[in-house]
Design a protein around this motif. Structure first.
Motif, PDB file in Angstrom:
ATOM      1  N   ALA A 319       0.830  -1.215   0.000  1.00 40.34           N
ATOM      2  CA  ALA A 319       0.000   0.000   0.000  1.00 40.34           C
ATOM      3  C   ALA A 319       0.863   1.264   0.000  1.00 40.34           C
ATOM      4  O   ALA A 319       0.476   2.288  -0.557  1.00 40.34           O
ATOM      5  CB  ALA A 319      -0.938  -0.002   1.201  1.00 40.34           C
ATOM      6  N   ALA A 320       2.040   1.179   0.620  1.00 45.06           N
ATOM      7  CA  ALA A 320       2.929   2.347   0.657  1.00 45.06           C
ATOM      8  C   ALA A 320       3.425   2.670  -0.748  1.00 45.06           C
ATOM      9  O   ALA A 320       3.416   3.832  -1.171  1.00 45.06           O
ATOM     10  CB  ALA A 320       4.106   2.075   1.586  1.00 45.06           C
ATOM     11  N   TRP A 321       3.847   1.643  -1.454  1.00 49.96           N
ATOM     12  CA  TRP A 321       4.305   1.857  -2.847  1.00 49.96           C
ATOM     13  C   TRP A 321       3.177   2.454  -3.672  1.00 49.96           C
ATOM     14  O   TRP A 321       3.377   3.404  -4.435  1.00 49.96           O
ATOM     15  CB  TRP A 321       4.774   0.536  -3.465  1.00 49.96           C
ATOM     16  N   ALA A 322       1.995   1.878  -3.512  1.00 51.26           N
ATOM     17  CA  ALA A 322       0.840   2.365  -4.269  1.00 51.26           C
ATOM     18  C   ALA A 322       0.555   3.820  -3.911  1.00 51.26           C
ATOM     19  O   ALA A 322       0.256   4.637  -4.784  1.00 51.26           O
ATOM     20  CB  ALA A 322      -0.385   1.492  -3.981  1.00 51.26           C
ATOM     21  N   HIS A 323       0.676   4.141  -2.615  1.00 50.57           N
ATOM     22  CA  HIS A 323       0.383   5.501  -2.172  1.00 50.57           C
ATOM     23  C   HIS A 323       1.307   6.514  -2.852  1.00 50.57           C
ATOM     24  O   HIS A 323       0.902   7.632  -3.165  1.00 50.57           O
ATOM     25  CB  HIS A 323       0.517   5.602  -0.656  1.00 50.57           C
ATOM     26  N   LEU A 324       2.549   6.103  -3.065  1.00 53.38           N
ATOM     27  CA  LEU A 324       3.510   7.012  -3.695  1.00 53.38           C
ATOM     28  C   LEU A 324       3.432   6.950  -5.218  1.00 53.38           C
ATOM     29  O   LEU A 324       4.185   7.624  -5.919  1.00 53.38           O
ATOM     30  CB  LEU A 324       4.939   6.662  -3.253  1.00 53.38           C
ATOM     31  N   GLY A 325       2.531   6.099  -5.702  1.00 53.19           N
ATOM     32  CA  GLY A 325       2.401   5.954  -7.147  1.00 53.19           C
ATOM     33  C   GLY A 325       3.568   5.202  -7.766  1.00 53.19           C
ATOM     34  O   GLY A 325       3.913   5.396  -8.926  1.00 53.19           O
ATOM     35  N   LEU A 326       4.175   4.321  -6.970  1.00 49.70           N
ATOM     36  CA  LEU A 326       5.333   3.556  -7.452  1.00 49.70           C
ATOM     37  C   LEU A 326       4.967   2.083  -7.531  1.00 49.70           C
ATOM     38  O   LEU A 326       4.026   1.636  -6.873  1.00 49.70           O
ATOM     39  CB  LEU A 326       6.510   3.703  -6.473  1.00 49.70           C
ATOM     40  N   ARG A 327       5.732   1.346  -8.332  1.00 46.74           N
ATOM     41  CA  ARG A 327       5.515  -0.106  -8.365  1.00 46.74           C
ATOM     42  C   ARG A 327       6.471  -0.781  -7.401  1.00 46.74           C
ATOM     43  O   ARG A 327       7.672  -0.527  -7.426  1.00 46.74           O
ATOM     44  CB  ARG A 327       5.733  -0.643  -9.776  1.00 46.74           C
ATOM     45  N   ALA A 328       5.927  -1.638  -6.555  1.00 47.17           N
ATOM     46  CA  ALA A 328       6.784  -2.346  -5.594  1.00 47.17           C
ATOM     47  C   ALA A 328       7.690  -3.302  -6.340  1.00 47.17           C
ATOM     48  O   ALA A 328       7.227  -4.030  -7.207  1.00 47.17           O
ATOM     49  CB  ALA A 328       5.920  -3.105  -4.601  1.00 47.17           C
ATOM     50  N   PRO A 329       8.998  -3.293  -6.039  1.00 49.72           N
ATOM     51  CA  PRO A 329       9.880  -4.263  -6.669  1.00 49.72           C
ATOM     52  C   PRO A 329       9.445  -5.688  -6.264  1.00 49.72           C
ATOM     53  O   PRO A 329       8.992  -5.879  -5.146  1.00 49.72           O
ATOM     54  CB  PRO A 329      11.269  -3.934  -6.120  1.00 49.72           C
ATOM     55  N   ALA A 330       9.571  -6.621  -7.188  1.00 49.79           N
ATOM     56  CA  ALA A 330       9.127  -7.985  -6.907  1.00 49.79           C
ATOM     57  C   ALA A 330       9.889  -8.560  -5.727  1.00 49.79           C
ATOM     58  O   ALA A 330      11.089  -8.328  -5.564  1.00 49.79           O
ATOM     59  CB  ALA A 330       9.326  -8.845  -8.141  1.00 49.79           C
TER      60      ALA A 330
END
Ligand code: ADP
Length: 334
Positions: A319-330
């Motif tokens: 959710a943090a990655w999404a909040h920043l508009g970033l894709r979480a690294p796999a």
């Protein structure tokens, strides 16, 4: 700091004081704490005794000072306010305690930041209503016992766990304040708007409540900024559109994260690849003290499901990655 996060100035402080609930009945939310504390006070009143010492813990702005003032008011007792950092020597505390009258309420904010010798003096004062005042230095020093009339200590701390056990154990009643639900914040905003004579629409206050970071102090502050905007740029009524426009202008995001919250998330994801990273390292990266990150920013981020505390350090959630508009690294989130 942004305008919204800035310390209240003199006028704003007066407004904040005017918005404080004066009685337990006026306190919104915190139902259990209110009921428990109400019982403690009522029982003391009936016995004609001074209530037990009270420890209030929880992040800033959730109502600890307000509750301390209410305890004094409900007991019709004077309140004295001080704070841990202001008590650097045991002598400072001795001076405060020796000026107390029976039944007085002493509020010590940030009680976990008191100096060690003062803390030890406080143990004795809380338990035996007595302190030893040391006169002189070295071998010639003498301890003069000083009786203190029974008083009620109300201590406030961001986390009860920061207090040494012996101090924690001397409080007869401990309450932990939780972040507020949007419904409660909405009631607080509407109550405050009423006191300020500000016309609001229901979805306007709901918008403010949802961006208030679970914190009444922030809810009241945002209301004042939205009211400014409504008066200057609209017809004075706080509608949803007015609230949104004002809060966007002040850079309060839709989840209510403030500058520090966002900086922590940003550092965690962009600089440390989502963690795990130690809280001290994270604090250095955002240019804040470790305590501020740990006691102010983290509790809210954890509760929002944006950050997790693990034994290996702090970790960003998907959710943090999404909040920043970033894709979480796999593979970063097991
Ligand atoms: P703390 O001491 O925990 O930092 P305060 O007691 O100073 O927080 O509260 C901050 C502001 O929020 C107060 O001015 C008060 O108006 C408001 N507030 C806090 N708790 C409540 C509550 N339960 N109901 C209504 N207003 C509240």
């Amino acid at each position: 700091r942004s305008l919204v996060a800035a310390e209240a100035d003199g006028d704003e402080r007066a407004v904040e004081a005017a918005l404080r609930p004066r009685t337990l009945d006026e306190v919104v939310g915190q139902v259990r704490v209110r009921e428990q504390l109400g019982l403690v006070l009522e029982a003391a009143r009936r016995r004609g005794r001074t209530p037990d010492h009270v420890l209030l813990s929880g992040p800033p702005g959730l109502g600890k000072t307000t509750l301390a003032m209410i305890i004094a008011a409900e007991m019709s007792a004077p309140l004295r306010l001080t704070s841990g950092p202001a008590i650097t020597h045991a002598g400072d505390l001795a001076a405060i305690l020796s000026g107390m009258n029976e039944g007085d309420v002493l509020f010590v904010d940030e009680i976990h930041r008191m100096s060690r010798p003062a803390e030890e003096m406080l143990y004795m004062a809380m338990e035996d209503f007595r302190v030893d005042v040391v006169i002189g230095k070295g071998p010639g020093a003498t301890a003069i016992p000083l009786e203190i009339p029974p008083f009620t200590l109300v201590g406030a701390t961001t986390r009860a766990g920061l207090l040494p056990g012996p101090l924690r154990d001397r409080f007869g009643f401990t309450a932990h304040l939780e972040f507020y639900e949007p419904d409660d914040l909405d009631r607080i905003v509407r109550r405050s708007a009423g006191l300020l004579g500000c016309e609001v629409e229901l979805d306007g206050t709901a918008e403010i409540a949802s961006r208030s970071r679970g914190t009444p102090r922030i809810a009241n502050r945002l209301l004042r900024r939205v009211r400014d905007y409504a008066q200057v740029r609209a017809d004075g009524v706080v509608t949803r559109a007015v609230a949104r426009a004002a809060l966007d202008l002040y850079e309060v995001d839709a989840s209510g994260l403030d500058r520090l919250d966002r900086a922590v998330l940003d550092a965690l994801c962009r600089r440390f690849g989502g963690g795990p990273v130690g809280v001290s390292t994270l604090a250095v990266a955002v240019g804040e003290e470790r305590e501020t990150v740990e006691e102010v920013a983290e509790p809210f981020l954890v509760r929002q499901g944006l950050l997790a505390r693990t034994p290996r350090g702090r970790v960003a959630t998907p959710a943090a990655w999404a909040h920043l508009g970033l894709r979480a690294p796999a593979g970063t989130w097991a």
